[in-house]
Design an enzyme around this catalytic site. Structure first.
Site, PDB file in Angstrom:
ATOM      1  N   ASN A  28       0.847  -1.254   0.067  1.00  0.00           N
ATOM      2  CA  ASN A  28      -0.115  -0.081   0.006  1.00  0.00           C
ATOM      3  C   ASN A  28       0.840   1.355  -0.231  1.00  0.00           C
ATOM      4  O   ASN A  28       1.485   1.402   1.090  1.00  0.00           O
ATOM      5  CB  ASN A  28      -0.873  -0.064   1.400  1.00  0.00           C
ATOM      6  N   TRP A  29       0.938   1.827  -0.964  1.00  0.00           N
ATOM      7  CA  TRP A  29       1.902   2.941  -1.401  1.00  0.00           C
ATOM      8  C   TRP A  29       1.391   4.340  -0.423  1.00  0.00           C
ATOM      9  O   TRP A  29       2.411   5.119  -0.404  1.00  0.00           O
ATOM     10  CB  TRP A  29       2.148   3.178  -2.796  1.00  0.00           C
TER      11      TRP A  29
ATOM     12  N   HIS B 283      -9.451   0.827   5.702  1.00  0.00           N
ATOM     13  CA  HIS B 283      -8.173   0.976   6.057  1.00  0.00           C
ATOM     14  C   HIS B 283      -8.550   1.975   7.388  1.00  0.00           C
ATOM     15  O   HIS B 283      -9.179   2.666   7.074  1.00  0.00           O
ATOM     16  CB  HIS B 283      -7.161   1.541   4.992  1.00  0.00           C
TER      17      HIS B 283
ATOM     18  N   GLU C 290      -4.976  -5.308  10.899  1.00  0.00           N
ATOM     19  CA  GLU C 290      -4.142  -4.156  11.114  1.00  0.00           C
ATOM     20  C   GLU C 290      -4.470  -3.532  12.387  1.00  0.00           C
ATOM     21  O   GLU C 290      -5.293  -2.787  12.538  1.00  0.00           O
ATOM     22  CB  GLU C 290      -4.152  -3.178  10.027  1.00  0.00           C
TER      23      GLU C 290
ATOM     24  N   SER D  25       2.840  -2.698  10.594  1.00  0.00           N
ATOM     25  CA  SER D  25       4.294  -2.376  10.502  1.00  0.00           C
ATOM     26  C   SER D  25       4.988  -3.725  10.244  1.00  0.00           C
ATOM     27  O   SER D  25       6.083  -3.880  10.928  1.00  0.00           O
ATOM     28  CB  SER D  25       4.757  -1.821  11.976  1.00  0.00           C
TER      29      SER D  25
ATOM     30  N   GLY E 118       4.967   1.501   4.836  1.00  0.00           N
ATOM     31  CA  GLY E 118       6.237   1.944   4.338  1.00  0.00           C
ATOM     32  C   GLY E 118       7.294   1.131   3.693  1.00  0.00           C
ATOM     33  O   GLY E 118       7.965   1.390   2.599  1.00  0.00           O
TER      34      GLY E 118
END
Length: 255
Positions: A9-10, A95, A167, A212, A234
């Site tokens: 996921n950019w 999200h 998440e 993460s 990231g």
């Protein structure tokens, strides 16, 4: 056996140069990897460019959001049919950043899920708890409520071919991560919750971890039986780090 999926996921990152360079490096790093599905979700403005750069590779195209409407006077939105037309397959919905900053409700996200299924796209449904909810012992209740928004309107059958990403919000972009055992416990709860309605669907649904994940912790996470890959933030912006995660998922499921 479930086929793991690692998806990048950019978020709000990218440029025309970056898209070309990152995809070229991903293609190089992942050219020989088998046994793990791979997808990337660039910002919507770069989807067409990414589609061309991915042509002929095994990396699937995804998107970060979708609207509940298929067409009409909805300025700034992107429909499921448009995403399908451009060649996107895996669409992130629910999200925590959308839930928090855009006040998207469980019911609204369930509508997005249904729209994606109707047009033949794959929803990647994000669920998870805040730090306060986690500390209050509400993790399972929060995840169940978010799942029930889909289960109670569309039924367990809707999860056939879909993806769930757990998440924990307290672990996103914070450098914190659930331990493999903590993550496994929640993933098992998610699978068991769906199994109450349909055990066969529950057994095959892909459940990614999305808190993460990086090249340092991925391998240990993927040894857990109910963790089927990752939704990566990231680390997906660095081809070498993302490739380590993909290779770890492929290796873990071969073992």
């Amino acid at each position: 056996m479930r086929h793991p999926l690692v998806m990048g996921n950019w978020k709000l990152n990218g440029s025309t140069h970056m898209v070309n360079e990152l995809i070229a490096n991903l293609r190089k790093e992942l050219s020989t990897v088998e046994g793990c599905g791979v997808a990337i979700a660039p910002p919507a403005i770069y989807l067409n460019q990414a589609k061309h750069e991915l042509s002929g590779s095994r990396i699937a195209l995804g998107a970060q959001n979708v609207d509940v409407n298929l067409s009409g006077a909805f300025t700034g939105e992107t429909s499921a049919e448009m995403l399908k037309d451009i060649g996107a397959q895996y669409i992130i919905i629910g999200h925590s950043e959308r839930r928090t900053y855009h006040k998207e409700s469980d019911e609204f996200i369930a509508k997005k899920f249904g729209v994606l299924k109707e047009v033949g796209l794959t929803p990647v449904l994000c669920i998870g708890e805040t730090e306060a909810e986690n500390e209050a012992g509400q993790t399972e209740a929060v995840c169940a409520k978010q799942l029930d928004a889909v289960l109670n309107t569309l039924g367990a059958k809707a999860f056939e071919g879909a993806v769930i990403a757990y998440e924990p919000i307290w672990a996103i972009g914070t450098g914190k991560s659930a331990t493999p055992a903590q993550a496994q416990a929640v993933h098992k709860f998610i699978r068991d919750h769906i199994a109450k309605q349909d055990a066969a669907i529950a057994a095959q649904v892909i459940i990614q971890y999305g808190g993460s994940v990086n090249d340092k912790n991925a391998a240990e996470l993927f040894t857990q039986p109910d963790i089927d890959g990752a939704l990566v933030g990231g680390a997906s912006l660095k081809a070498d780090a993302f490739a380590v995660i993909v290779k770890a998922a492929a290796a873990a499921k071969k073992a």
